[in-house]
Design a protein around this motif. Structure first.
Motif, PDB file in Angstrom:
ATOM      1  N   PHE A 121      13.053  61.943  40.604  1.00  0.00           N
ATOM      2  CA  PHE A 121      14.189  61.683  40.913  1.00  0.00           C
ATOM      3  C   PHE A 121      15.325  62.509  41.472  1.00  0.00           C
ATOM      4  CE2 PHE A 121      18.986  59.753  41.074  1.00  0.00           C
ATOM      5  CZ  PHE A 121      18.357  58.748  41.714  1.00  0.00           C
ATOM      6  N   ILE A 122      15.230  63.893  40.686  1.00  0.00           N
ATOM      7  CA  ILE A 122      16.256  64.851  41.481  1.00  0.00           C
ATOM      8  C   ILE A 122      15.752  65.622  42.647  1.00  0.00           C
ATOM      9  CG2 ILE A 122      16.656  66.995  40.674  1.00  0.00           C
ATOM     10  CD1 ILE A 122      17.270  65.937  37.368  1.00  0.00           C
ATOM     11  N   ASP A 123      14.279  65.933  42.206  1.00  0.00           N
ATOM     12  CA  ASP A 123      13.507  65.999  43.450  1.00  0.00           C
ATOM     13  C   ASP A 123      13.830  65.958  44.751  1.00  0.00           C
ATOM     14  OD1 ASP A 123      12.654  68.546  42.186  1.00  0.00           O
ATOM     15  OD2 ASP A 123      10.769  67.815  42.061  1.00  0.00           O
ATOM     16  N   LYS A 124      14.278  64.816  44.910  1.00  0.00           N
ATOM     17  CA  LYS A 124      14.556  64.073  46.133  1.00  0.00           C
ATOM     18  C   LYS A 124      16.049  63.925  46.491  1.00  0.00           C
ATOM     19  CE  LYS A 124      12.387  58.845  47.534  1.00  0.00           C
ATOM     20  NZ  LYS A 124      11.838  57.512  47.459  1.00  0.00           N
ATOM     21  N   TYR A 125      16.356  63.413  45.384  1.00  0.00           N
ATOM     22  CA  TYR A 125      18.795  63.140  45.735  1.00  0.00           C
ATOM     23  C   TYR A 125      18.888  64.667  44.842  1.00  0.00           C
ATOM     24  CZ  TYR A 125      16.398  59.074  46.368  1.00  0.00           C
ATOM     25  OH  TYR A 125      16.131  56.923  46.980  1.00  0.00           O
ATOM     26  N   PRO A 126      18.355  65.643  45.759  1.00  0.00           N
ATOM     27  CA  PRO A 126      19.454  67.175  45.084  1.00  0.00           C
ATOM     28  C   PRO A 126      20.622  67.186  45.037  1.00  0.00           C
ATOM     29  CG  PRO A 126      18.298  67.264  47.277  1.00  0.00           C
ATOM     30  CD  PRO A 126      17.666  66.020  46.982  1.00  0.00           C
ATOM     31  N   GLY A 127      21.670  66.344  46.016  1.00  0.00           N
ATOM     32  CA  GLY A 127      23.138  66.305  45.744  1.00  0.00           C
ATOM     33  C   GLY A 127      23.516  64.836  45.134  1.00  0.00           C
ATOM     34  N   LEU A 128      22.427  64.299  44.542  1.00  0.00           N
ATOM     35  CA  LEU A 128      23.340  63.356  42.802  1.00  0.00           C
ATOM     36  C   LEU A 128      22.992  64.352  41.834  1.00  0.00           C
ATOM     37  CD1 LEU A 128      21.544  60.629  43.782  1.00  0.00           C
ATOM     38  CD2 LEU A 128      23.556  60.988  44.356  1.00  0.00           C
ATOM     39  N   GLU A 129      24.179  63.863  40.383  1.00  0.00           N
ATOM     40  CA  GLU A 129      24.184  64.853  39.464  1.00  0.00           C
ATOM     41  C   GLU A 129      23.733  63.664  38.388  1.00  0.00           C
ATOM     42  OE1 GLU A 129      27.728  66.395  36.416  1.00  0.00           O
ATOM     43  OE2 GLU A 129      28.002  66.558  38.511  1.00  0.00           O
ATOM     44  N   ILE A 130      23.200  63.961  37.490  1.00  0.00           N
ATOM     45  CA  ILE A 130      22.883  62.636  36.460  1.00  0.00           C
ATOM     46  C   ILE A 130      23.188  62.564  35.414  1.00  0.00           C
ATOM     47  CG2 ILE A 130      20.929  60.776  35.399  1.00  0.00           C
ATOM     48  CD1 ILE A 130      20.618  61.452  38.596  1.00  0.00           C
ATOM     49  N   GLU A 131      23.882  61.739  34.228  1.00  0.00           N
ATOM     50  CA  GLU A 131      24.227  61.826  33.299  1.00  0.00           C
ATOM     51  C   GLU A 131      24.152  60.805  32.135  1.00  0.00           C
ATOM     52  OE1 GLU A 131      28.897  61.782  33.422  1.00  0.00           O
ATOM     53  OE2 GLU A 131      28.905  63.888  33.053  1.00  0.00           O
ATOM     54  N   ILE A 132      23.257  61.107  31.371  1.00  0.00           N
ATOM     55  CA  ILE A 132      22.784  60.312  30.863  1.00  0.00           C
ATOM     56  C   ILE A 132      23.157  60.171  29.139  1.00  0.00           C
ATOM     57  CG2 ILE A 132      20.447  59.474  29.548  1.00  0.00           C
ATOM     58  CD1 ILE A 132      19.066  60.740  31.527  1.00  0.00           C
ATOM     59  N   SER A 133      23.847  58.797  28.761  1.00  0.00           N
ATOM     60  CA  SER A 133      24.153  58.406  27.034  1.00  0.00           C
ATOM     61  C   SER A 133      22.920  57.542  26.930  1.00  0.00           C
ATOM     62  CB  SER A 133      25.380  57.661  27.600  1.00  0.00           C
ATOM     63  OG  SER A 133      25.745  57.261  26.659  1.00  0.00           O
ATOM     64  N   SER A 134      22.502  58.588  26.020  1.00  0.00           N
ATOM     65  CA  SER A 134      21.878  57.959  24.838  1.00  0.00           C
ATOM     66  C   SER A 134      22.153  57.697  23.838  1.00  0.00           C
ATOM     67  CB  SER A 134      20.533  58.094  24.809  1.00  0.00           C
ATOM     68  OG  SER A 134      19.588  58.453  26.041  1.00  0.00           O
ATOM     69  N   THR A 135      22.975  56.138  23.372  1.00  0.00           N
ATOM     70  CA  THR A 135      23.105  55.381  22.210  1.00  0.00           C
ATOM     71  C   THR A 135      22.331  53.893  21.558  1.00  0.00           C
ATOM     72  OG1 THR A 135      24.996  55.266  22.597  1.00  0.00           O
ATOM     73  CG2 THR A 135      25.243  57.048  21.911  1.00  0.00           C
ATOM     74  N   ASP A 136      23.034  54.048  20.498  1.00  0.00           N
ATOM     75  CA  ASP A 136      22.282  52.227  20.555  1.00  0.00           C
ATOM     76  C   ASP A 136      23.668  51.189  20.671  1.00  0.00           C
ATOM     77  OD1 ASP A 136      19.708  52.755  20.041  1.00  0.00           O
ATOM     78  OD2 ASP A 136      19.917  53.409  17.731  1.00  0.00           O
ATOM     79  N   ASN A 230      21.013  52.896  11.613  1.00  0.00           N
ATOM     80  CA  ASN A 230      21.932  52.339  12.893  1.00  0.00           C
ATOM     81  C   ASN A 230      21.270  52.925  14.351  1.00  0.00           C
ATOM     82  OD1 ASN A 230      22.972  54.917  12.096  1.00  0.00           O
ATOM     83  ND2 ASN A 230      24.723  54.301  12.584  1.00  0.00           N
ATOM     84  N   SER A 231      20.281  53.463  13.501  1.00  0.00           N
ATOM     85  CA  SER A 231      19.373  53.927  15.614  1.00  0.00           C
ATOM     86  C   SER A 231      17.870  52.930  15.267  1.00  0.00           C
ATOM     87  CB  SER A 231      19.673  55.489  15.547  1.00  0.00           C
ATOM     88  OG  SER A 231      18.923  56.026  14.658  1.00  0.00           O
ATOM     89  N   THR A 232      17.713  53.250  16.289  1.00  0.00           N
ATOM     90  CA  THR A 232      16.111  53.270  16.565  1.00  0.00           C
ATOM     91  C   THR A 232      15.446  54.290  16.139  1.00  0.00           C
ATOM     92  OG1 THR A 232      16.603  53.982  18.833  1.00  0.00           O
ATOM     93  CG2 THR A 232      16.861  51.680  18.202  1.00  0.00           C
ATOM     94  N   GLU A 233      15.777  55.304  16.372  1.00  0.00           N
ATOM     95  CA  GLU A 233      14.382  55.948  15.518  1.00  0.00           C
ATOM     96  C   GLU A 233      14.627  56.723  14.182  1.00  0.00           C
ATOM     97  OE1 GLU A 233      14.811  60.002  18.760  1.00  0.00           O
ATOM     98  OE2 GLU A 233      16.451  60.268  18.267  1.00  0.00           O
ATOM     99  N   ALA A 234      15.880  56.338  13.470  1.00  0.00           N
ATOM    100  CA  ALA A 234      15.619  56.427  12.601  1.00  0.00           C
ATOM    101  C   ALA A 234      14.974  55.250  11.733  1.00  0.00           C
ATOM    102  CB  ALA A 234      16.836  56.067  12.013  1.00  0.00           C
ATOM    103  N   TYR A 235      15.308  53.796  12.134  1.00  0.00           N
ATOM    104  CA  TYR A 235      14.502  53.186  11.909  1.00  0.00           C
ATOM    105  C   TYR A 235      12.343  53.244  11.816  1.00  0.00           C
ATOM    106  CZ  TYR A 235      13.608  47.580  12.379  1.00  0.00           C
ATOM    107  OH  TYR A 235      13.132  46.367  12.718  1.00  0.00           O
TER     108      TYR A 235
END
Length: 307
Positions: A121-136, A230-235
């Motif tokens: 995705f980044i290669d296809k849209y180099p002008g975009l900045e991605i922020e990913i929040s990963s919590t439960d 309280n987290s899927t990984e710990a589960y």
């Protein structure tokens, strides 16, 4: 900021949006690569031009006023519409997309599905900045400046638009370590002699049930627990260590099942399948940059769910 004709500049709205989403002049300035003083001046000029207080400032806290929240929601729509309007007249539109996309998703989806493929995705849209929040935990789109949520499970916030991507099949599993210590659960009645890993996003709340479907209805059996998480990984980790039964999506357990690290039990008593959704605010115009991410990631999420 207003120009000498009293017309609001779109860049001023972008500054205001950044301040609202960061609740900090300093963080907004860093994200915009702009001096903090200019950010402060822009907000002050915007408030004077509109004749309302948009933000409440104290020495320790910055908060958004009700008028500021309304302005924020309208500003988001205006900025996104302007970006889409400009994109209509650009060649190679997608290559010229720019800006930030902030997405919240469960840890397993990020770890096993999105991040391994994100470079495409980044290669296809180099002008975009991605922020990913990963919590439960549940997130607030407006307060946290989230553009898109990939959510698993029941939907509780009716103010959001939802697009269903698919469903997770849930399996009941234990590890060989558990079987060696406590035996194999073979019936609903036998659950009184067994333990379940209890999962709850907020520890302290009751979630001590084994769930299963019967004639289209959800049934519950109260269970004991050696541990609550309280987290899927710990589960999943707790189950692998022999600490109890879990009810979890097949896609996240596939490798452990194939290796023999987990064993499926109580196959006749599966919990209701869990829906997987895109969620986004119904008060926010969905920008082109968010739409292209949704279009790109959806096939990967479906493949992760069903493969």
């Amino acid at each position: 900021m207003l120009n000498n004709r009293g017309i609001m500049k779109i860049d001023s709205l972008k500054v205001f949006i950044a301040v609202c989403e960061n609740l900090s002049f300093t963080k907004a300035a860093l994200n915009l690569s702009m001096p903090k003083a200019k950010v402060s001046y822009t907000i002050k000029d915007l408030e004077e031009g509109l004749g309302v207080q948009l933000l409440t400032r104290t020495t320790r806290k910055l908060s958004i006023t009700p008028e500021g929240m309304e302005c924020y929601e309208r500003a988001i729509k205006l900025v996104n519409e302007m970006e889409d309007f400009q994109a209509m007249f650009l060649h190679d539109t997608d290559d010229k997309l720019s800006g930030k996309i902030r997405i919240d998703m469960p840890v397993p989806v990020a770890k096993n599905c999105v991040l391994p493929n994100l470079s495409e995705f980044i290669d296809k849209y180099p002008g975009l900045e991605i922020e990913i929040s990963s919590t439960d935990r549940k997130v607030n789109l407006i307060e946290e400046g989230i553009d898109l949520i990939i959510r698993v499970g029941s939907l509780q916030d009716s103010s959001l638009f939802a697009k269903k991507i698919g469903e997770y099949e849930l399996l009941n599993c234990v590890s060989p370590k558990y079987i060696e210590r406590f035996g194999t659960p073979r019936s609903l009645k036998s659950l009184k002699d067994h333990f379940q890993v209890h999962y709850c996003q907020q520890l302290g709340r009751e979630n001590d049930y084994f769930e299963y479907m019967e004639e289209g209805k959800i049934k519950k059996v109260r269970t004991k627990a050696l541990v609550s998480v309280n987290s899927t990984e710990a589960y999943t980790a707790a189950c692998l260590e022999g600490l109890g039964i879990i009810q979890a999506p097949y896609s996240g357990l596939r490798d452990s099942l194939e290796k023999g690290d987990l064993v499926e039990v109580l196959k006749k008593y599966k919990a209701e399948a869990m829906g997987v959704y895109f969620l986004y605010s119904n008060r926010k115009f969905l920008a082109r940059r968010v739409r292209v991410f949704m279009e790109w990631v959806e096939p990967y999420v479906k493949d992760y769910i069903y493969s």
